[in-house]
Design an enzyme around this catalytic site. Sequence first.
Site, mmCIF file in Angstrom:
data_model
loop_
_atom_site.group_PDB
_atom_site.id
_atom_site.type_symbol
_atom_site.label_atom_id
_atom_site.label_comp_id
_atom_site.label_asym_id
_atom_site.label_seq_id
_atom_site.Cartn_x
_atom_site.Cartn_y
_atom_site.Cartn_z
ATOM 1 N N ARG A 152 0.860 -1.183 0.000
ATOM 2 C CA ARG A 152 0.000 0.000 0.000
ATOM 3 C C ARG A 152 0.897 1.233 0.000
ATOM 4 N NH1 ARG A 152 -3.614 -2.757 -1.502
ATOM 5 N NH2 ARG A 152 -5.674 -3.034 -0.579
ATOM 6 N N HIS A 156 -1.602 0.156 -9.276
ATOM 7 C CA HIS A 156 -2.293 -0.662 -8.267
ATOM 8 C C HIS A 156 -3.034 -1.799 -8.973
ATOM 9 C CE1 HIS A 156 -4.509 -0.773 -4.151
ATOM 10 N NE2 HIS A 156 -4.420 -1.982 -4.687
ATOM 11 N N GLU A 207 -3.552 7.885 -5.248
ATOM 12 C CA GLU A 207 -3.778 7.143 -6.497
ATOM 13 C C GLU A 207 -4.973 7.729 -7.225
ATOM 14 O OE1 GLU A 207 -4.073 2.983 -5.416
ATOM 15 O OE2 GLU A 207 -2.050 2.962 -4.598
HETATM 16 N N1 LIG Z 1 -0.652 -4.325 -5.155
HETATM 17 C C1 LIG Z 1 -1.786 -4.983 -5.045
HETATM 18 O O1 LIG Z 1 -2.613 -4.992 -5.943
HETATM 19 C C2 LIG Z 1 -2.078 -5.754 -3.804
HETATM 20 C C3 LIG Z 1 -2.801 -6.942 -3.936
HETATM 21 C C4 LIG Z 1 -3.097 -7.665 -2.802
HETATM 22 C C5 LIG Z 1 -2.706 -7.194 -1.556
HETATM 23 N N2 LIG Z 1 -2.008 -6.038 -1.465
HETATM 24 C C6 LIG Z 1 -1.549 -5.562 -0.151
HETATM 25 O O2 LIG Z 1 -0.618 -6.499 0.360
HETATM 26 C C7 LIG Z 1 -0.873 -6.688 1.742
HETATM 27 C C8 LIG Z 1 -0.371 -8.053 2.170
HETATM 28 O O3 LIG Z 1 -1.139 -9.064 1.562
HETATM 29 P P1 LIG Z 1 -0.970 -10.599 2.008
HETATM 30 O O4 LIG Z 1 -1.973 -11.370 1.242
HETATM 31 O O5 LIG Z 1 0.450 -11.000 1.955
HETATM 32 O O6 LIG Z 1 -1.434 -10.494 3.529
HETATM 33 P P2 LIG Z 1 -1.062 -11.485 4.714
HETATM 34 O O7 LIG Z 1 -1.986 -11.141 5.818
HETATM 35 O O8 LIG Z 1 -1.025 -12.891 4.232
HETATM 36 O O9 LIG Z 1 0.427 -11.087 5.110
HETATM 37 C C9 LIG Z 1 0.759 -9.865 5.685
HETATM 38 C C10 LIG Z 1 1.937 -10.095 6.605
HETATM 39 O O10 LIG Z 1 2.408 -8.824 7.048
HETATM 40 C C11 LIG Z 1 2.772 -8.965 8.406
HETATM 41 N N3 LIG Z 1 2.815 -7.690 9.098
HETATM 42 C C12 LIG Z 1 1.842 -7.061 9.797
HETATM 43 N N4 LIG Z 1 2.326 -5.950 10.357
HETATM 44 C C13 LIG Z 1 3.630 -5.868 10.019
HETATM 45 C C14 LIG Z 1 4.666 -4.956 10.324
HETATM 46 N N5 LIG Z 1 4.466 -3.912 11.125
HETATM 47 N N6 LIG Z 1 5.888 -5.184 9.798
HETATM 48 C C15 LIG Z 1 6.128 -6.252 9.009
HETATM 49 N N7 LIG Z 1 5.187 -7.171 8.708
HETATM 50 C C16 LIG Z 1 3.952 -6.965 9.206
HETATM 51 C C17 LIG Z 1 1.743 -9.919 8.994
HETATM 52 O O11 LIG Z 1 2.216 -10.514 10.193
HETATM 53 C C18 LIG Z 1 1.575 -10.910 7.862
HETATM 54 O O12 LIG Z 1 2.438 -12.020 7.982
HETATM 55 C C19 LIG Z 1 -2.396 -6.489 1.868
HETATM 56 O O13 LIG Z 1 -2.753 -6.083 3.172
HETATM 57 C C20 LIG Z 1 -2.688 -5.436 0.839
HETATM 58 O O14 LIG Z 1 -2.645 -4.152 1.428
HETATM 59 C C21 LIG Z 1 -1.673 -5.317 -2.554
HETATM 60 O O1 LIG Z 2 -5.793 -5.649 -1.251
HETATM 61 C C1 LIG Z 2 -5.971 -6.296 -2.259
HETATM 62 O O2 LIG Z 2 -6.451 -7.437 -2.244
HETATM 63 C C2 LIG Z 2 -5.518 -5.735 -3.567
HETATM 64 O O3 LIG Z 2 -4.896 -4.507 -3.426
HETATM 65 C C3 LIG Z 2 -6.593 -5.696 -4.542
HETATM 66 O O4 LIG Z 2 -7.677 -5.221 -3.916
HETATM 67 P P1 LIG Z 2 -8.047 -3.721 -4.054
HETATM 68 O O5 LIG Z 2 -8.459 -3.544 -5.454
HETATM 69 O O6 LIG Z 2 -9.142 -3.611 -3.046
HETATM 70 O O7 LIG Z 2 -6.876 -2.912 -3.663
#
Ligand SMILES: NC(=O)c1ccc[n+]([C@@H]2O[C@H](COP(=O)([O-])OP(=O)(O)OC[C@H]3O[C@@H](n4cnc5c(N)ncnc54)[C@H](O)[C@@H]3O)[C@@H](O)[C@H]2O)c1
Ligand SMILES: O=C(O)[C@H](O)COP(=O)(O)O
Length: 309
Positions: A235, A283, A264
């Site tokens: 994010r 994104h 964004e």
């Molecule tokens: N770019 C995109 O389109 C996209 C897509 C999906 C998700 N995301 C983002 O990626 C993030 C992670 O997704 P995920 O599926 O791996 O989630 P997840 O919950 O499987 O993993 C997140 C990890 O981050 C860790 N974490 C929490 N606080 C932390 C900190 N202060 N320092 C370091 N690590 C910490 C958690 O313990 C966990 O292991 C989502 O929350 C979302 O914001 C972005």
């Molecule tokens: O958090 C997510 O799963 C990805 O960023 C995609 O979802 P969004 O479009 O809600 O960001």
Amino acid sequence: MKPRVLVTCPPMLRLFEEFGDDFDAAGLEGCPGDVTQVLSEDELIDLLPGYDGWIIGDDPASERVLDAGGSRLRAAVKWGVGVDNVDFAAFERRGIPITNTPGVFGREVADVAAGYVLGLARSLYRIDREVRAGGWPKPAGVSLWNKRCGIVGFGDIGRETARRCLAFGMEVIAYDPAFVAVPDLEVRAAVWPEAIETLDFLIFTCPLNVHTAGMFNDKIVDRVKRGLFVVNVARGPIIREQALHRGLQSGAIAAAALDVFETEPLPTESPLRTYGDCIFGSHNGSNTVDAVRRVSRTAIKHMAEFLKN
Ligand SMILES: NC(=O)c1ccc[n+]([C@@H]2O[C@H](COP(=O)([O-])OP(=O)(O)OC[C@H]3O[C@@H](n4cnc5c(N)ncnc54)[C@H](O)[C@@H]3O)[C@@H](O)[C@H]2O)c1
Ligand SMILES: O=C(O)[C@H](O)COP(=O)(O)O
């Protein structure tokens, strides 16, 4: 009458016709919101009173929206993983069941992170741009083998990213307060920002929360090894863009690849646009047809479960 479910997440809306049978089978009426934009609080307040369920995208699912527009709402699902735009407690206070769809995008987002690592190391995107413009550049890249990579957030995306980096021959350190080792991944756990001055690559794959907002800041830029490559597929607000800009200006940061931004879409006046070695996404890290189908069907199933009584 079937419960009416408002859908406001653009990736699902772009394939909306595909899910007609899924809504029917679930006994729900799927109702598309606006595919082109994230809705504002005021727009949601006008829209929501017509619906029993809400499949939420990146819209502000806030206390104010629920107070003013959520009287009919009986269930909600955040499409995808990130929940930083959703006030879960506000839903729970009203007894409205809500979930997200965790664990769904690890491979897709890690593919993008790995693509960024390759693109940064070898200036792939700059070379492409310059060849199209008639040039024939020969920038010297860096080899990935034996380089050290720090991954912040060792969850679904972080672990899949580590898997790819290890396959490139990189050494991987993970920063995660809830670190759990994965048997087939040789990854060392560290406490942020320990060993930051030894990293060649730094990749953010953690949620946005009070602990991670701004964790990449001026203090970190002052500590990094000169020439660090930075990747953010998590994010935008995790990285202070002003600090990144300063790091790029001074050469402390060699280049960054960002799928997400503080604001964004990336504002036209953002100074980040001036760095030709940086790579910018929209994104879009999770957006494959396969993943969108999978997650949308999961969201419909959760909604049907919530609304069946
Ligand atoms: N770019 C995109 O389109 C996209 C897509 C999906 C998700 N995301 C983002 O990626 C993030 C992670 O997704 P995920 O599926 O791996 O989630 P997840 O919950 O499987 O993993 C997140 C990890 O981050 C860790 N974490 C929490 N606080 C932390 C900190 N202060 N320092 C370091 N690590 C910490 C958690 O313990 C966990 O292991 C989502 O929350 C979302 O914001 C972005
Ligand atoms: O958090 C997510 O799963 C990805 O960023 C995609 O979802 P969004 O479009 O809600 O960001």
